[in-house]
Design a protein around this motif. Sequence first.
Motif, short mmCIF file in Angstrom:
data_model
loop_
_atom_site.label_atom_id
_atom_site.label_comp_id
_atom_site.label_asym_id
_atom_site.label_seq_id
_atom_site.Cartn_x
_atom_site.Cartn_y
_atom_site.Cartn_z
N GLN A 31 0.83 -1.21 0.01
CA GLN A 31 0.01 0.01 0.09
C GLN A 31 0.72 1.13 -0.01
N VAL A 32 1.84 1.36 0.90
CA VAL A 32 2.83 2.32 0.81
C VAL A 32 3.43 2.44 -0.64
N VAL A 56 2.20 1.70 -3.49
CA VAL A 56 1.20 1.99 -4.39
C VAL A 56 0.84 3.62 -4.16
N SER A 57 0.71 4.00 -2.98
CA SER A 57 0.41 5.48 -2.49
C SER A 57 1.61 6.59 -2.87
N TYR A 58 2.88 6.08 -2.54
CA TYR A 58 3.81 7.04 -2.65
C TYR A 58 5.07 6.86 -3.36
N ALA A 75 11.40 9.90 -4.36
CA ALA A 75 9.90 9.65 -4.77
C ALA A 75 8.98 10.32 -4.08
N PHE A 76 9.07 10.47 -2.82
CA PHE A 76 8.00 11.24 -1.82
C PHE A 76 8.03 12.61 -2.35
#
Lengths: 128, 162
Positions: free
Chosen positions: B18-19, B21-23, B73-74
């Motif tokens: 999930q991390v 996919v999200s960030y 990326a963040f």
Amino acid sequence: MLAIVIDDSRAMRMILKRILSQLDFDVIEAGDGREAMDTLLALEELPSLALIDWNMPNMNGLEFVTAVRDDKRLREMTLVMVTTESEQSQIVRALAAGAHEYVIKPFTSGAMVEKLALLGLVPAGANI
Amino acid sequence: MTFPPVATSADLVEIIDQVWVSYLDPDGVSPLVHMDPAQSASDLYAAVSITGSWHGHVVVACSTDASRACAAAFLAMKSDEVSDDDVIDVLGELANIVGGNVKSMLPPGCFVSLPYVVNAPADTLRLPSAVKVCELAGRWDEEPICVSLWQSQNELKGAHSS
């Protein structure tokens, strides 16, 4: 529209700011609840939206929500908790304190847009 | 004999996916490729402690290049543009997110500390009263990343005696 993003992680503030900017918000930032209160109290035009982390130094998100709701001038802001706190009891606490919505990290930009659409702050199905 | 509910490697996989996919990989082009944890060397790590009704730690360890790639990326920057402070901030936030999601699987009444980041390999980490209960290791753009969950030995003894 103006929004404030309150998170002790600069990276998370950047992510939220990126999403909000794509939705045509002007965004100001604060690194914790105390800094956010100081910023808000000095502003003439208040944000219509605050995205608030929970676990922060100095003043945490729940304390910030409570302080905003206790302030006659600030209490009209829409408050959205954006946090890893996902226990039902914590969500209930935040909503009882005055948060309007709750977004659990990690979140996709689509999930954030959906929440803001539910609050009527962006059009449903807004694309970013 | 009953054991308190504890997150498993499968739970870590779900959280980390999930991390990503999200960030870290919103376009799905650069997933974390799982690998044997024994092959996962690290240069630095971030950790949060969980206290309250359950005691333990979540540790996110990775190579220097992986940490810079995460920060890039963040922050939507290039790896060579991120500062050391950016790396510390992002790695700490990763530990915070994983720790918070692990907490949601634990008994009510737990608290997650603010994260701390140490510029040293994770195998130098000393958690004297804790044991590793599960971990997830992977390669992201060929760079190692490992997430582990540690539980207080006192917690385990209490569970075994109940």
